[in-house]
Design an enzyme around this catalytic site. Structure first.
Site, PDB file in Angstrom:
ATOM      1  N   LYS A  14       0.834  -1.217   0.000  1.00 61.00           N
ATOM      2  CA  LYS A  14       0.000   0.000   0.000  1.00 61.00           C
ATOM      3  C   LYS A  14       0.867   1.266   0.000  1.00 61.00           C
ATOM      4  O   LYS A  14       0.646   2.177  -0.789  1.00 61.00           O
ATOM      5  CB  LYS A  14      -0.924   0.027   1.236  1.00 61.00           C
ATOM      6  N   ARG A  88      -9.408   0.936   9.122  1.00 59.59           N
ATOM      7  CA  ARG A  88      -9.034  -0.429   9.459  1.00 59.59           C
ATOM      8  C   ARG A  88     -10.142  -1.142  10.240  1.00 59.59           C
ATOM      9  O   ARG A  88      -9.983  -2.312  10.585  1.00 59.59           O
ATOM     10  CB  ARG A  88      -7.767  -0.418  10.320  1.00 59.59           C
ATOM     11  N   ARG A 127      12.101  -5.984   5.252  1.00 59.80           N
ATOM     12  CA  ARG A 127      11.845  -4.614   4.809  1.00 59.80           C
ATOM     13  C   ARG A 127      12.634  -3.550   5.583  1.00 59.80           C
ATOM     14  O   ARG A 127      12.776  -3.632   6.784  1.00 59.80           O
ATOM     15  CB  ARG A 127      10.329  -4.353   4.999  1.00 59.80           C
ATOM     16  N   ARG A 161      11.301  -0.884  10.875  1.00 64.63           N
ATOM     17  CA  ARG A 161      10.210  -0.636  11.813  1.00 64.63           C
ATOM     18  C   ARG A 161      10.263  -1.606  12.981  1.00 64.63           C
ATOM     19  O   ARG A 161      10.558  -2.782  12.799  1.00 64.63           O
ATOM     20  CB  ARG A 161       8.868  -0.781  11.081  1.00 64.63           C
ATOM     21  N   ARG A 172      -0.383  -8.426  13.814  1.00 63.43           N
ATOM     22  CA  ARG A 172      -0.912  -7.502  12.793  1.00 63.43           C
ATOM     23  C   ARG A 172      -1.809  -8.244  11.813  1.00 63.43           C
ATOM     24  O   ARG A 172      -2.859  -7.726  11.395  1.00 63.43           O
ATOM     25  CB  ARG A 172       0.251  -6.815  12.055  1.00 63.43           C
TER      26      ARG A 172
HETATM   27  P1  AMP Z   1       0.916   0.748   9.180  1.00 61.07           P
HETATM   28  O1  AMP Z   1       2.073   1.640   8.974  1.00 61.07           O
HETATM   29  O2  AMP Z   1      -0.284   1.140   8.360  1.00 61.07           O
HETATM   30  O3  AMP Z   1       1.264  -0.715   9.020  1.00 61.07           O
HETATM   31  O4  AMP Z   1       0.466   0.941  10.714  1.00 61.07           O
HETATM   32  C1  AMP Z   1       1.346   0.635  11.779  1.00 61.07           C
HETATM   33  C2  AMP Z   1       0.589   0.505  13.092  1.00 61.07           C
HETATM   34  O5  AMP Z   1      -0.058   1.752  13.395  1.00 61.07           O
HETATM   35  C3  AMP Z   1      -0.538  -0.518  13.097  1.00 61.07           C
HETATM   36  O6  AMP Z   1      -0.078  -1.838  13.362  1.00 61.07           O
HETATM   37  C4  AMP Z   1      -1.425   0.035  14.221  1.00 61.07           C
HETATM   38  O7  AMP Z   1      -0.838  -0.222  15.492  1.00 61.07           O
HETATM   39  C5  AMP Z   1      -1.334   1.533  13.974  1.00 61.07           C
HETATM   40  N1  AMP Z   1      -2.368   1.996  13.011  1.00 61.07           N
HETATM   41  C6  AMP Z   1      -2.150   2.565  11.794  1.00 61.07           C
HETATM   42  N2  AMP Z   1      -3.303   2.899  11.185  1.00 61.07           N
HETATM   43  C7  AMP Z   1      -4.291   2.520  12.037  1.00 61.07           C
HETATM   44  C8  AMP Z   1      -5.712   2.570  11.981  1.00 61.07           C
HETATM   45  N3  AMP Z   1      -6.348   3.078  10.912  1.00 61.07           N
HETATM   46  N4  AMP Z   1      -6.394   2.092  13.040  1.00 61.07           N
HETATM   47  C9  AMP Z   1      -5.773   1.595  14.120  1.00 61.07           C
HETATM   48  N5  AMP Z   1      -4.444   1.485  14.239  1.00 61.07           N
HETATM   49  C10 AMP Z   1      -3.695   1.948  13.211  1.00 61.07           C
END
Ligand code: AMP
Length: 217
Positions: A14, A88, A127, A161, A172
């Site tokens: 994404k 989400r 990554r 990360r 996740r």
């Molecule tokens: P991402 O970078 O999109 O993989 O997000 C990393 C982490 O941020 C996720 O595993 C959640 O802990 C938190 N997070 C990001 N976006 C959301 C969302 N829309 N709702 C809830 N938690 C989020």
């Protein structure tokens, strides 16, 4: 102007595809994950509060992420918004619909990036990204040309990360299947869903996404 959601499990690509749309179509990427990581780096109260939750791979509360998105929607929209990693949960999806309606905006397409779980594990555990420009690399499939130096901006600040490890990834994925995957049916029923093969070559994925965007305009 066109507003889209990129939907898919962690590691589906994404963020990579969103960055291409920012460059190619002048769209604005709204990544709640990036916003939360920035909040953590800046040391804000909210950032510190969510850091441990993120590190475990769990979702942060709907209220926090809806608040973050609300702030951005009134800002610069360029060629349109790309929602990356938001919504989400069904609650977030309903909140987004309401926010967009309030602003007189429409959600034009939801693009589901399909990948299988075995591929996700391999993608995520290798990554790393450039800490300065955000370019995404991978130990096996896309290493930097010069070890530790970003191909795009020359920075030597490569970062991994904290949640890109096998344990957090399992959480996740579970969060994705329990709370996020119902959005596929939700947007299908709203007539907004398109699916692309996220395992195809990066350029082929971009082409498939472009086709959807051109059809939605
Ligand atoms: P991402 O970078 O999109 O993989 O997000 C990393 C982490 O941020 C996720 O595993 C959640 O802990 C938190 N997070 C990001 N976006 C959301 C969302 N829309 N709702 C809830 N938690 C989020």
């Amino acid at each position: 102007m066109i507003n889209i959601i990129l939907l898919g499990p962690p590691g589906a690509g994404k963020g990579t595809q969103a960055k291409r749309l920012v460059e190619g179509r002048n769209m604005v990427q709204l990544s709640t994950g990036d916003m939360l990581r920035e909040a953590k780096t800046s040391g804000s109260e909210m950032g510190l509060k969510v850091a441990a939750v993120m590190e475990r791979g769990e979702l942060v509360t709907d209220e926090i992420v809806i608040g973050l998105i609300r702030e951005k929607l009134t800002g610069e929209a360029g060629g349109g918004f790309i929602f990356d990693g938001f919504p989400r949960t069904l609650k977030q999806a309903d909140a987004l619909a309401e926010l967009m309606a309030d602003l007189g905006q429409s959600l034009d397409a939801v693009i589901e990036m399909q990948v299988d779980d075995a591929a996700l594990v391999a993608r995520i555990t290798g990554r790393y990204t450039c800490g300065d420009c955000g370019a995404v690399y991978h130990d096996q499939t896309r290493p930097t040309k010069v070890d530790g130096v970003c191909d795009d901006c020359g920075s030597g600040k490569m970062v991994r990360r904290a949640d890109d490890n096998a344990d957090a990834l399992r959480t996740r994925l579970l969060e994705y299947y329990k709370k996020t995957s119902p959005l596929i049916g939700y947007y299908y029923a709203k007539g907004k869903l398109s699916s692309v093969d996220g395992l195809a070559e990066m350029d082929a994925v971009s082409a498939a996404i472009s086709k959807v965007l051109d059809g939605a305009q």
